[in-house]
Design an enzyme around this catalytic site. Structure first.
Site, PDB file in Angstrom:
ATOM      1  N   HIS A   1      -8.192  -4.858  -0.442  1.00  0.00           N
ATOM      2  CA  HIS A   1      -6.883  -4.268  -0.208  1.00  0.00           C
ATOM      3  C   HIS A   1      -6.239  -4.818   1.069  1.00  0.00           C
ATOM      4  CE1 HIS A   1      -3.726  -1.359  -0.529  1.00  0.00           C
ATOM      5  NE2 HIS A   1      -4.007  -0.848   0.648  1.00  0.00           N
TER       6      HIS A   1
ATOM      7  N   SER B   1       0.843  -1.191   0.000  1.00  0.00           N
ATOM      8  CA  SER B   1       0.000   0.000   0.000  1.00  0.00           C
ATOM      9  C   SER B   1       0.891   1.258   0.000  1.00  0.00           C
ATOM     10  CB  SER B   1      -0.948  -0.046   1.198  1.00  0.00           C
ATOM     11  OG  SER B   1      -1.982   0.879   1.058  1.00  0.00           O
TER      12      SER B   1
ATOM     13  N   ASP C   1      -8.598  -6.408  -4.709  1.00  0.00           N
ATOM     14  CA  ASP C   1      -8.152  -5.080  -4.271  1.00  0.00           C
ATOM     15  C   ASP C   1      -8.603  -4.051  -5.295  1.00  0.00           C
ATOM     16  OD1 ASP C   1      -6.850  -2.761  -3.498  1.00  0.00           O
ATOM     17  OD2 ASP C   1      -4.856  -3.658  -3.420  1.00  0.00           O
TER      18      ASP C   1
END
Lengths: 354, 354
Positions: free
Chosen positions: A332, A133, A299
């Protein structure tokens, strides 16, 4: 330290943790970069902790990132509030909280500060930089800024260019904070805090961390108290209860201004790889680092196509790049959760760098 | 009128508009149901209007829903604030604004009120019920509640069961409103209104009405003022500017409490078609209405798979159902925008019902 904004800031404080031992050659250091609101405590328990570090499943003795073999470093990003300097820190020149006087920082600024830490620890070259991320953005920025300083780059669930949809979610979250009357233009440290605005901001984020599929699996349309509808505006569906819990838990550990800073850094992030003469593209053309990029099927915050775009650029440049899209329902959040495929990928990649 | 909550409410006020003429047999009436924050003004200009009704492209003389042929009715839903009774109306028994004393309404309640209007207009059977998004839920609820009252059901960009992800977005929007100190538990009509909370709520909604793809096309990472980054928290990216504009425009036309009510009605919506003995499933088994369901490729609020699930049930029940997934980049908003495929689909479906 000179920031991208042109502001010179110092002294810079960094909170960090290390695990394992640096070997005599200084060649076994792995830097792990944390995500948006994470911290330096990547694994293990501090005294009194009921929960371990945020990547406990992957980091530790005998684990994918084996602290018997590697010297692991994780540092809190600047602009945040988990040990490194940011808007919630004291400005030594005034003796007051920085608030919005703290300069805006970029991912490149975060990486500059990390590099100073690495050099301070006596390391000239990292075995690998690893992150998911916003941590993945840092890993990519590391090689773009300092292409000679690592053997490998492992970027998970990330992007080389923050998308307009991702910017949109961040901006609405920021607006929620700045609309809270307790925010007071960032000067709230001596009074009530903008907890309600920050909680809503966090709830928005949590929707983007899950997926349509995982919400069906985790919550469906289940009600908190069974039976029929309550016909009022209390917490009723399980998914509402989950979001409220996440929102209210968050305000106890994170600072609202810091949330503004770290989301802004994400929004500014763009390696600008489409221009053939961009500095990042030139750095990627020059590095000898190996790359592993990993995305997750569900995601939708940083979808697979965004990793693929970067993979294509790296291939054009003749780089040694592997790409893996892992099947996972958890959106995610998947990069934080146990996943056998991820364990094997990380272990294999680091093993190949030694 | 007895509501799903068990509360008896009356008198019920409905704002509505009609277009075209009801024929002698009373057989050419088309009811159009509006979406979440829409109104009865589906087409044309009222005196002084700079913008036409919300479905001007599809409704009017010679258009897909041809007002030379059909008698078109559109009414504001109860619980809303565009002419029908809701929390922003005066409670005749107290002389005060209803506020949160207004009973919670469901999609079925909205449809009950519409049915009273239809009967009041001298119509026993509609040629068709048409709607997109929350309007599509109403169209589906119409046939589930009154399976003998229409020749056709046209439901666009909708679902028969509000998903946990869609509930999550609505709940965060409601939390934003209820966190605004001006909300005052719904009693704000004589004071300042919770404009900031409502604006954030609307911005969240607008992200779900667009798509990742349409945001790339419309905004990309364009800055509002060109040049480099501003390094502050002002409106900077074009996508931010768009969201702020939508949020601030919305508070001028919509009531914050009404937003709570209409989103709650959406969240409660579930035809419960998985149980073989559910009333809705039995009604669908009994109706002679034809169905057309339309979804849009980039709509992630009510994605295609949700329309398909309903289509499968209708097919199992032996119903006359057509399904069409239209290609469109514009996300959920696509049903409101000009689309040749949509024009042809609507016109063909209605023509086949005559």
């Amino acid at each position: 330290m000179l920031l991208d904004s042109g502001v010179d800031i110092g002294p810079v404080t960094l909170g960090y943790e290390t695990y394992g031992q640096l070997n005599a050659q200084g060649s076994n250091a792995v830097l792990i970069c944390h995500a948006l609101t994470g911290d330096a405590h990547v694994a293990g328990y501090h005294e009194g902790d009921v929960k371990p570090g945020w990547w406990e499943h992957y980091v530790g003795p005998g684990k994918s990132i084996d602290t018997n073999k590697y010297f692991v470093i994780c540092s809190n990003i600047i602009g945040s509030c988990m040990g490194s300097c940011g808007p919630a820190s004291i400005n030594e020149q005034t003796g007051q909280y920085w608030g919005l006087d703290f300069p805006i920082v970029t991912i490149a600024d975060m990486v500059r500060a990390q590099r100073a830490l690495i050099l301070h620890l006596g390391i000239n070259r990292l075995l690998a930089v690893v992150g998911g991320s916003l941590g993945g953005m840092q890993a990519l920025q590391w090689v773009a800024s300092f292409p000679d300083m690592m053997g490998g780059v492992l970027a998970l669930a990330t992007t080389s260019r923050h998308s307009p949809q991702a910017i949109a979610f961040n901006e609405v979250a920021r607006q929620s904070i700045m609309s809270d009357p307790h925010w007071q233009n960032g000067n709230y440290y001596d009074g009530k805090r903008p907890d309600l605005g920050l909680a809503v901001a966090r709830m928005i984020g949590h929707i983007t961390y899950l997926s349509d599929e995982s919400m069906h699996i985790k919550f469906g349309r289940e009600l908190r108290h069974g039976g029929g509808f309550a016909f009022n505006f209390d917490t009723e569906f399980q998914v509402e209860s989950y979001l409220h819990h996440q929102g209210h838990k968050f305000v106890e550990r994170f600072d609202a201004n810091a949330f503004l800073y770290v989301t802004k850094a994400a929004d500014y992030f763009d390696l600008d790889l489409s221009r053939s003469d961009s500095p990042a593209r030139q750095a990627l053309a020059a590095t000898t680092a190996r790359f592993l990029l990993i995305s997750f099927t569900s995601d939708w915050l940083y979808p697979t196509y965004q990793s693929r775009q970067l993979v294509n650029v790296l291939k054009e440049l003749g780089r040694d790049v592997s790409f893996c899209e892992l099947t996972a329902a958890w959106g995610h959040d998947a990069f934080l959760l146990p996943h056998e495929g991820l364990e094997a990928s990380i272990q294999g990649f680091l093993g190949g760098l030694e």
